[in-house]
Motif scaffolding. Structure first.
Motif, PDB file in Angstrom:
ATOM      1  N   HIS A   1       0.838  -1.193   0.000  1.00  0.00           N
ATOM      2  CA  HIS A   1       0.000   0.000   0.000  1.00  0.00           C
ATOM      3  C   HIS A   1       0.881   1.254   0.000  1.00  0.00           C
ATOM      4  CE1 HIS A   1      -4.039  -1.735   1.679  1.00  0.00           C
ATOM      5  NE2 HIS A   1      -4.104  -1.532   0.378  1.00  0.00           N
ATOM      6  N   VAL A   2       1.963   1.203   0.750  1.00  0.00           N
ATOM      7  CA  VAL A   2       2.856   2.356   0.842  1.00  0.00           C
ATOM      8  C   VAL A   2       3.496   2.633  -0.513  1.00  0.00           C
ATOM      9  CG1 VAL A   2       4.998   3.213   1.872  1.00  0.00           C
ATOM     10  CG2 VAL A   2       3.309   2.046   3.298  1.00  0.00           C
ATOM     11  N   HIS A   3       4.070   1.621  -1.127  1.00  0.00           N
ATOM     12  CA  HIS A   3       4.854   1.813  -2.345  1.00  0.00           C
ATOM     13  C   HIS A   3       3.996   2.145  -3.559  1.00  0.00           C
ATOM     14  CE1 HIS A   3       8.352   1.373  -4.925  1.00  0.00           C
ATOM     15  NE2 HIS A   3       7.685   0.539  -5.697  1.00  0.00           N
TER      16      HIS A   3
ATOM     17  N   HIS B   1      10.907  -7.488  -2.205  1.00  0.00           N
ATOM     18  CA  HIS B   1      10.342  -6.161  -2.451  1.00  0.00           C
ATOM     19  C   HIS B   1       9.661  -5.638  -1.191  1.00  0.00           C
ATOM     20  CE1 HIS B   1       8.570  -2.822  -4.659  1.00  0.00           C
ATOM     21  NE2 HIS B   1       7.440  -3.095  -4.037  1.00  0.00           N
ATOM     22  N   MET B   2       8.957  -6.504  -0.468  1.00  0.00           N
ATOM     23  CA  MET B   2       8.289  -6.059   0.753  1.00  0.00           C
ATOM     24  C   MET B   2       9.290  -5.664   1.832  1.00  0.00           C
ATOM     25  SD  MET B   2       4.841  -8.363   1.046  1.00  0.00           S
ATOM     26  CE  MET B   2       5.571  -9.983   0.834  1.00  0.00           C
ATOM     27  N   VAL B   3      10.426  -6.369   1.893  1.00  0.00           N
ATOM     28  CA  VAL B   3      11.485  -5.964   2.811  1.00  0.00           C
ATOM     29  C   VAL B   3      11.956  -4.567   2.444  1.00  0.00           C
ATOM     30  CG1 VAL B   3      13.873  -6.425   3.521  1.00  0.00           C
ATOM     31  CG2 VAL B   3      12.232  -8.311   3.361  1.00  0.00           C
ATOM     32  N   ARG B   4      12.176  -4.327   1.162  1.00  0.00           N
ATOM     33  CA  ARG B   4      12.615  -3.004   0.691  1.00  0.00           C
ATOM     34  C   ARG B   4      11.628  -1.907   1.093  1.00  0.00           C
ATOM     35  NH1 ARG B   4      12.562  -1.150  -5.125  1.00  0.00           N
ATOM     36  NH2 ARG B   4      12.243   1.117  -5.026  1.00  0.00           N
ATOM     37  N   VAL B   5      10.322  -2.175   0.920  1.00  0.00           N
ATOM     38  CA  VAL B   5       9.328  -1.143   1.224  1.00  0.00           C
ATOM     39  C   VAL B   5       9.261  -0.880   2.723  1.00  0.00           C
ATOM     40  CG1 VAL B   5       6.903  -0.495   1.053  1.00  0.00           C
ATOM     41  CG2 VAL B   5       7.997  -1.692  -0.840  1.00  0.00           C
ATOM     42  N   ALA B   6       9.314  -1.926   3.535  1.00  0.00           N
ATOM     43  CA  ALA B   6       9.274  -1.736   4.981  1.00  0.00           C
ATOM     44  C   ALA B   6      10.483  -0.951   5.471  1.00  0.00           C
ATOM     45  CB  ALA B   6       9.206  -3.090   5.689  1.00  0.00           C
ATOM     46  N   VAL B   7      11.621  -1.116   4.806  1.00  0.00           N
ATOM     47  CA  VAL B   7      12.850  -0.441   5.205  1.00  0.00           C
ATOM     48  C   VAL B   7      12.905   0.987   4.661  1.00  0.00           C
ATOM     49  CG1 VAL B   7      15.367  -0.466   4.921  1.00  0.00           C
ATOM     50  CG2 VAL B   7      14.143  -2.590   5.449  1.00  0.00           C
ATOM     51  N   GLU B   8      12.435   1.200   3.431  1.00  0.00           N
ATOM     52  CA  GLU B   8      12.615   2.483   2.757  1.00  0.00           C
ATOM     53  C   GLU B   8      11.350   3.323   2.683  1.00  0.00           C
ATOM     54  OE1 GLU B   8      15.454   4.915   0.369  1.00  0.00           O
ATOM     55  OE2 GLU B   8      15.351   3.709   2.193  1.00  0.00           O
TER      56      GLU B   8
ATOM     57  N   GLY C   1      12.277   9.016  -4.868  1.00  0.00           N
ATOM     58  CA  GLY C   1      12.895   9.967  -3.957  1.00  0.00           C
ATOM     59  C   GLY C   1      11.949  10.551  -2.928  1.00  0.00           C
ATOM     60  N   THR C   2      10.671  10.143  -2.986  1.00  0.00           N
ATOM     61  CA  THR C   2       9.679  10.593  -2.004  1.00  0.00           C
ATOM     62  C   THR C   2       9.322   9.418  -1.103  1.00  0.00           C
ATOM     63  OG1 THR C   2       8.782  12.185  -3.579  1.00  0.00           O
ATOM     64  CG2 THR C   2       7.400  11.632  -1.689  1.00  0.00           C
ATOM     65  N   PHE C   3       9.134   9.695   0.188  1.00  0.00           N
ATOM     66  CA  PHE C   3       8.907   8.639   1.160  1.00  0.00           C
ATOM     67  C   PHE C   3       7.666   8.955   1.982  1.00  0.00           C
ATOM     68  CE2 PHE C   3      13.376   9.487   0.374  1.00  0.00           C
ATOM     69  CZ  PHE C   3      13.758   8.284  -0.201  1.00  0.00           C
ATOM     70  N   LEU C   4       6.933   7.909   2.315  1.00  0.00           N
ATOM     71  CA  LEU C   4       5.700   8.071   3.087  1.00  0.00           C
ATOM     72  C   LEU C   4       5.954   7.687   4.541  1.00  0.00           C
ATOM     73  CD1 LEU C   4       2.664   8.683   3.142  1.00  0.00           C
ATOM     74  CD2 LEU C   4       2.262   6.280   2.619  1.00  0.00           C
ATOM     75  N   ALA C   5       5.712   8.612   5.447  1.00  0.00           N
ATOM     76  CA  ALA C   5       5.895   8.383   6.883  1.00  0.00           C
ATOM     77  C   ALA C   5       7.226   7.685   7.154  1.00  0.00           C
ATOM     78  CB  ALA C   5       4.730   7.573   7.450  1.00  0.00           C
ATOM     79  N   PRO C   6       8.352   8.324   6.819  1.00  0.00           N
ATOM     80  CA  PRO C   6       9.651   7.671   7.020  1.00  0.00           C
ATOM     81  C   PRO C   6       9.949   7.326   8.468  1.00  0.00           C
ATOM     82  CG  PRO C   6       9.916  10.007   6.473  1.00  0.00           C
ATOM     83  CD  PRO C   6       8.484   9.668   6.228  1.00  0.00           C
ATOM     84  N   ASN C   7       9.229   7.937   9.404  1.00  0.00           N
ATOM     85  CA  ASN C   7       9.406   7.574  10.816  1.00  0.00           C
ATOM     86  C   ASN C   7       8.918   6.158  11.103  1.00  0.00           C
ATOM     87  OD1 ASN C   7       6.805   8.913  10.238  1.00  0.00           O
ATOM     88  ND2 ASN C   7       6.310   8.374  12.359  1.00  0.00           N
ATOM     89  N   GLU C   8       8.203   5.548  10.143  1.00  0.00           N
ATOM     90  CA  GLU C   8       7.735   4.173  10.322  1.00  0.00           C
ATOM     91  C   GLU C   8       8.644   3.152   9.645  1.00  0.00           C
ATOM     92  OE1 GLU C   8       5.528   3.178  12.312  1.00  0.00           O
ATOM     93  OE2 GLU C   8       4.441   5.015  12.802  1.00  0.00           O
ATOM     94  N   ARG C   9       9.829   3.596   9.208  1.00  0.00           N
ATOM     95  CA  ARG C   9      10.803   2.654   8.654  1.00  0.00           C
ATOM     96  C   ARG C   9      11.296   1.693   9.743  1.00  0.00           C
ATOM     97  NH1 ARG C   9      14.339   7.332   5.653  1.00  0.00           N
ATOM     98  NH2 ARG C   9      13.366   7.229   3.578  1.00  0.00           N
ATOM     99  N   VAL C  10      11.653   0.486   9.313  1.00  0.00           N
ATOM    100  CA  VAL C  10      12.231  -0.494  10.236  1.00  0.00           C
ATOM    101  C   VAL C  10      13.571  -0.963   9.688  1.00  0.00           C
ATOM    102  CG1 VAL C  10       9.998  -1.283  11.108  1.00  0.00           C
ATOM    103  CG2 VAL C  10      11.020  -2.420   9.121  1.00  0.00           C
TER     104      VAL C  10
END
Length: 568
Positions: A431-433, A480-487, A495-504
């Motif tokens: 959903h994020v990506h 790919h899901m690992v990438r999205v959860a991390v980035e 180059g745009t990120f959604l709620a980067p404070n929720e990165r793991v």
């Protein structure tokens, strides 16, 4: 050779391995295989790193440094040089829809990744119409993955669009979310639907301003009976399903997936669907395990069959029940506390809160773990209220590890309530990506969208969480899901990120696809980590996900996938 006795030995790295004394003393250990000279990540508690792993048959024998593992396996063991590659547990896809992929995966993909504009999608429908005409007069015109919110321009597919292209036969197109379908006037006629038709429980018929049906069907209650009236779909389920399912297993293995958690077993054909799944394993060609969550609307057929949680075996096992409370946020049918951006709509309850409480109490009282679909924050409220009611009735819900599927819009107060009940947040992380930009600009607005897929927040709260694809809603692909959860980067806006404070961290994201996913499916005794005695399911990657840039994680090549001790 069977194990006679096990003892634990401490390796040079300080970890413990279990070895068979019989194996160490044997002159013939040809049934053991050692993988050495690489990076071995067992995904144990401390996320330790080693250089070697040994298996015997379909079980893990030892993990540690090269010399210790070679000693444990014995002189006759086969040795495979990893050549620096990375070996970790086989990925577990914790939420996908197997029957949809196998039963409808052959349909043409007219989604935005294939057809980026509305006119492109209409062009593909014309081609499908021509193909159907060549087959015969009764052939339906069908496709999948239509997603209006990602199209240019974003708009629904209605009878006014479909009728000029397909005037003479039924047409049926499934939304990427799996919650909405689009049909032409001929389909409505065949189904006996018109402006006087009453919406089914848990569904809704879309209408034009004058009250006429517009061909948009919201909720499975609205579109599933129409789909199952197509004899070719029924024939595929009855005759070609096993082969189609084996193809899904091949797709999974190519991506490093060794277990697929099916989140609506029985949705197309009731309890008989499990037998269709079983047929896939008859000749050893199926390359992935299945963990089945039974679809609640088909519950009576499973009850009549005497189904219980844990039924099955290591290849195919029943894990729990699945309930769907609302729709999809990108389809504006997820149930919200407040209206959607620029709208008066708050979405739909497919299952009303009172009915949900009754379902949850019934199933949890019977000992069933349940996975409950909740996209909107109001839907999640209703799920948590139902859990409260079960606890008040004396049910030990913590032991059941009940899950909230998608768990899309999550507030702090809801995270606290999930902690109380030991619940599992299961995020559709893509959903994020793929949809993050429209969630921000069209669905929620820039403030509320910060609550989407709050991986770091639930990690910090100590909850065991997983990330899933919901395939075919988004493509299978654990890396790919690992990438999205991390980035948390956006597909449409590099180059745009959604709620980067929720990165793991990469480690946390890997756990969500392995150790955590096994725990969420009640399979931690057999799967999810490479520890002695567990099943020999693992993947070998060309690169270590921790050693590349986050956006490159999804490009890592899957070199080998092993399931049940066999290279797949």
């Amino acid at each position: 050779m069977s194990w006679t006795r096990r003892e634990f030995v401490r390796t040079s790295s300080g970890s413990l391995i279990a070895v068979s004394l019989g194996a160490c003393m044997s002159d013939d250990d040809s049934d053991a295989t050692v993988f050495r000279n690489g990076i071995v990540l067992p995904v144990d508690g401390p996320f330790s790193q080693h250089s070697a792993l040994a298996i015997r048959g379909n079980r893990i024998l030892a993990v540690g440094d090269d010399d210790t593992v070679l000693d444990a396996a014995g002189r006759g063991a086969r040795v495979i040089d990893l050549e620096g590659r990375t070996l970790l547990p086989g990925f577990i896809e914790p939420h996908m829809h197997f029957a949809l992929m196998a039963g409808l995966g052959h349909l043409r993909d007219i989604g935005p990744f294939e057809q980026p504009t509305f006119d492109d999608a209409l062009g593909a429908i014309r081609e499908i119409r021509e193909e159907a005409a060549r087959v015969g007069p009764d052939e339906w015109v069908m496709g999948r993955q239509f997603d209006p919110i990602l199209l240019e321009p974003p708009r629904d597919l209605t009878t006014r669009d479909l009728d000029p292209i397909v005037p003479d036969r039924p047409a049926f197109f499934l939304n990427a979310s799996g919650h909405i379908a689009y049909v032409n006037s001929r389909t409505l006629e065949v189904a006996g639907l018109d402006r006087s038709s009453v919406d089914p429980d848990g569904g809704e018929y879309g209408r034009y301003p004058d009250g006429e049906l517009n061909g948009v069907l919201y909720g499975q209650a609205a579109w599933l009976p129409i789909l199952l009236s197509n004899q070719s779909v029924v024939n595929r389920m009855e005759g070609g399903f096993a082969e189609a399912g084996i193809e899904v297993g091949e797709q999974a293995a190519a991506l490093g997936i060794t277990t697929l958690c099916d989140m609506a077993t029985g949705g197309l054909s009731g309890a008989g669907e499990l037998e269709l799944y079983r047929q896939m394993y008859a000749d050893g060609r199926m390359k992935a395990r299945i963990r089945a969550y039974l679809y609640q609307p088909a519950g009576p057929s499973f009850d009549a069959a005497g189904m219980r949680p844990g039924d099955g075996d290591a290849l195919l096992r029943v894990s729990g029940f699945k309930i769907v409370t609302d729709g999809s946020n990108q389809g504006f049918t997820g149930r919200q506390r407040d209206p959607y951006l620029g709208s008066e709509s708050v979405g739909l309850f497919y299952v009303e809160p009172d009915d949900l409480r009754a379902m949850v109490l019934e199933r949890t009282s019977q000992g069933w773990p349940i996975a409950i679909h909740g996209n909107g924050d109001a839907a999640i409220d209703s799920i948590l209220d139902a859990m409260d009611a079960a606890v008040e009735s004396g049910v030990d819900v913590r032991s059941l590890r009940c899950r909230i599927e998608h768990c899309s819009i999550l507030h702090d107060d809801q995270i606290a309530r999930m902690q109380e009940h030991g619940m599992v947040p299961s995020f559709l992380i893509n959903h994020v990506h793929y949809w993050g930009h429209v969630m921000r600009d069209e669905v929620f607005g820039p403030e509320k969208v910060q609550l989407l897929d709050r991986c770091a927040s639930v990690e910090g709260a100590g909850l065991t969480w997983v990330a899933h694809s919901d395939a075919p809603v988004s493509p299978l692909g654990p890396l790919h899901m690992v990438r999205v959860a991390v980035e948390r980067d956006l597909w449409k806006e590099p180059g745009t990120f959604l709620a980067p404070n929720e990165r793991v961290s990469v480690e946390a994201a890997i756990r969500s696809q392995t150790r955590n996913a096994a725990w969420a499916c009640h399979d931690e005794g057999e799967l999810g980590s490479l520890e002695p005695g567990k099943l020999a399911d693992f993947v070998i990657l060309e690169d270590d996900p921790r050693a590349v840039e986050p956006t490159a994680i999804s490009d890592i090549v899957v070199s080998e996938t092993w399931m049940d001790g066999v290279r797949r």
